[in-house]
Scaffold this active site. Structure first.
Site, short mmCIF file in Angstrom:
data_model
loop_
_atom_site.label_atom_id
_atom_site.label_comp_id
_atom_site.label_asym_id
_atom_site.label_seq_id
_atom_site.Cartn_x
_atom_site.Cartn_y
_atom_site.Cartn_z
N VAL A 14 0.83 -1.20 0.00
CA VAL A 14 0.00 0.00 0.00
C VAL A 14 0.86 1.25 0.00
CG1 VAL A 14 -1.75 1.32 1.26
CG2 VAL A 14 -1.91 -1.17 1.14
N ARG A 45 11.37 -0.27 7.81
CA ARG A 45 12.15 -1.08 8.75
C ARG A 45 13.55 -1.35 8.22
NH1 ARG A 45 8.57 -6.14 10.58
NH2 ARG A 45 7.87 -6.00 8.42
N LYS A 104 -6.91 -0.90 10.67
CA LYS A 104 -8.17 -1.31 11.29
C LYS A 104 -7.97 -1.94 12.66
CE LYS A 104 -7.08 -4.96 8.38
NZ LYS A 104 -6.41 -4.89 7.06
N GLU A 128 -10.49 6.09 6.04
CA GLU A 128 -11.37 5.43 5.06
C GLU A 128 -10.79 4.10 4.60
OE1 GLU A 128 -14.49 4.58 3.43
OE2 GLU A 128 -14.57 6.75 3.67
N VAL A 131 -11.37 0.13 6.21
CA VAL A 131 -12.50 -0.78 5.99
C VAL A 131 -12.85 -0.81 4.51
CG1 VAL A 131 -14.90 -1.31 6.55
CG2 VAL A 131 -13.43 -0.25 8.29
N ASP A 200 -9.79 -9.95 11.14
CA ASP A 200 -9.79 -8.79 10.27
C ASP A 200 -11.20 -8.23 10.11
OD1 ASP A 200 -8.35 -7.22 7.88
OD2 ASP A 200 -10.24 -8.01 7.10
N LYS A 204 -13.08 -4.55 11.43
CA LYS A 204 -13.84 -3.67 10.52
C LYS A 204 -15.28 -3.51 11.01
CE LYS A 204 -10.91 -4.99 6.64
NZ LYS A 204 -10.79 -5.82 5.41
N GLY A 303 -5.81 -4.70 -1.68
CA GLY A 303 -4.87 -4.50 -2.77
C GLY A 303 -4.19 -3.15 -2.67
#
Length: 427
Positions: A14, A45, A104, A128, A131, A200, A204, A303
């Site tokens: 991302v 890192r 999340k 935004e 979720v 997960d 959410k 994605g």
């Protein structure tokens, strides 16, 4: 107009896409914001990995020093997890920066404290991307429906599990085979626990419930059941009923409006339901409100590029607020509704039993259901060499009543075992 400077925490799938879009769409972003926006530093890192398109001088392994810089206007956090993300976000607020996050897990665990810190600092906290990936969902709930009363949020919010269940339904594959394919295609992590066990989706669901019902809801408040116990037989049984199995996040307001529930679990839904047609790794969420009625939000739920799209949308909003000297909506938890446990949730159930194939067994089973106030809708029985499979679909009943029924069934001599229990929704 001064240039707004952005610190990026994390440069994985991302983060890389966020950096790419900020660079390639710099002129458009500046026009939409009203001022240039510049990537001022990227915390990672390990600094020695190749990162095409990102200047070496922007890379740092000292995230704390990056967010402490006085010239940073916005911090984008896409590293995930609880720590060090929480400490870095709080440090960013302490130094006057607003924050855009896709985290999340952290927001579901400690969102109220983060909102309080943002408010105290006069900064924004937008998320935004936390979720449903690219799907615009949180802002419509928070802003577009601010004058309405939301009663229910129901949807598919995890692409990995939807891909697995879709493969099981379309090919007849078992859970392990479908998971193996999901992993090979990159939809599932090497350790898929967070997805397949529902963690997960539960995070959410907590965020969705909190915004929808103006009440503080954490991941710990969400009933969670993963899909690892879903079998090919469950999928086939659903097909026989013209249903399909989906892992659903369901957040509901009680009939009297005094409480809410939030839950994540596999459920059968009719193939005529709009969520039944959500295939592959896509997400879709239904929102039911008093005035607007039913709304459906659909799109890619994960994605790099889709999630980055949501991050950049928040970045534009936060930067506009910076230029205007204002902040956007913060936490709205004024309703303070009770978050009720799963026991009181009312739905239908699909119960599969392995029983002795002899006279009177069905009557025994029906008696147990009746004794616990659970009405039977349909029964399907198939014998096999002294044993039989008995599938019972109930009318609506509380989760507590169904649990008591199943406990009593397990004590019957003629019941070899309870093969599966699945909720039936959407009818």
């Amino acid at each position: 107009m001064r240039t707004l400077k952005v610190a990026l925490l994390g440069c994985g799938v991302v983060g890389t896409e966020v950096a790419r879009i900020m660079t390639t769409h710099a002129a458009d972003l500046a026009a939409r914001i009203g001022a240039p926006v510049e990537l001022a530093g990227v915390a990672v890192r390990r600094a020695n990995r190749p990162r095409p398109g990102i200047a070496d001088e922007l890379i740092t392994t000292d995230a704390t020093e990056l967010v402490k810089r006085d010239d940073i206007d916005v911090v984008i956090e896409v590293i995930g997890g609880i720590e060090p993300a929480r400490s870095l976000i709080l440090t960013a607020f302490d130094h006057g920066a607003s924050v855009v996050s896709a985290n999340k897990a952290l927001l579901a665990a400690d969102g109220s404290a983060l909102h309080a810190a943002a408010a105290s600092a006069g900064a924004d906290l937008y998320y935004e991307a936390a979720v449903a990936g690219a799907i615009p969902l949180l802002r419509p709930l928070r802003e577009s429906l601010a004058g309405d009363k939301v009663n229910r949020v129901l949807g598919i919010v995890n692409g990995t599990t939807n891909f697995i269940l879709d493969k099981m339904d379309s090919t007849g594959a078992g859970y392990s085979e479908a998971l193996e394919e999901a992993t090979a295609l990159g939809y599932a992590e090497a350790d898929p626990t967070a997805d397949v066990e529902g963690f997960d989706a539960a995070a959410k669901a907590a965020i969705l419930a909190g915004i929808a019902f103006h009440t503080r809801v954490t991941a710990a408040d969400v009933f969670r059941e993963g899909l690892t116990e879903v079998t090919a037989a469950d999928i086939a049984s659903a097909k026989a009923m013209n249903n399909i199995v989906k892992l659903l996040a369901i957040c509901e307001r009680s009939a009297d409006g005094s409480s809410v529930t939030a839950r994540v679990h596999p459920a059968m839904i009719p193939r005529t339901h709009p969520l039944a047609s959500v295939r592959g790794a896509y997400n879709a969420v239904f929102v039911e409100s008093e005035a607007a009625g039913q709304l459906m939000f659909y799109g890619p739920g994960a994605g790099g590029a889709p999630t980055a799209s949501a991050v950049l949308g928040d970045l534009v909003a936060v930067c506009r607020n910076k230029l205007a000297g204002s902040t956007g909506p913060g936490e709205s938890a004024y309703a303070q509704l009770t978050v009720s446990p799963m026991d009181g949730v009312v739905t239908r159930y699909h119960v599969s039993l392995d029983v002795a194939d002899k006279a009177g067994v069905l009557a025994q089973v029906a008696t147990v259901f009746a004794e616990h106030g659970v009405s039977i809708d349909t029964v399907r029985q198939q014998g096999r060499e002294g044993d039989a499979s008995l599938v019972v679909v109930t009318h609506r009943a509380t989760d507590a009543a169904l649990s008591a029924t199943v406990s009593a069934l397990r004590n019957l001599d003629n019941v070899r075992g309870v093969a599966s229990i699945m909720r039936v929704e959407g009818e």
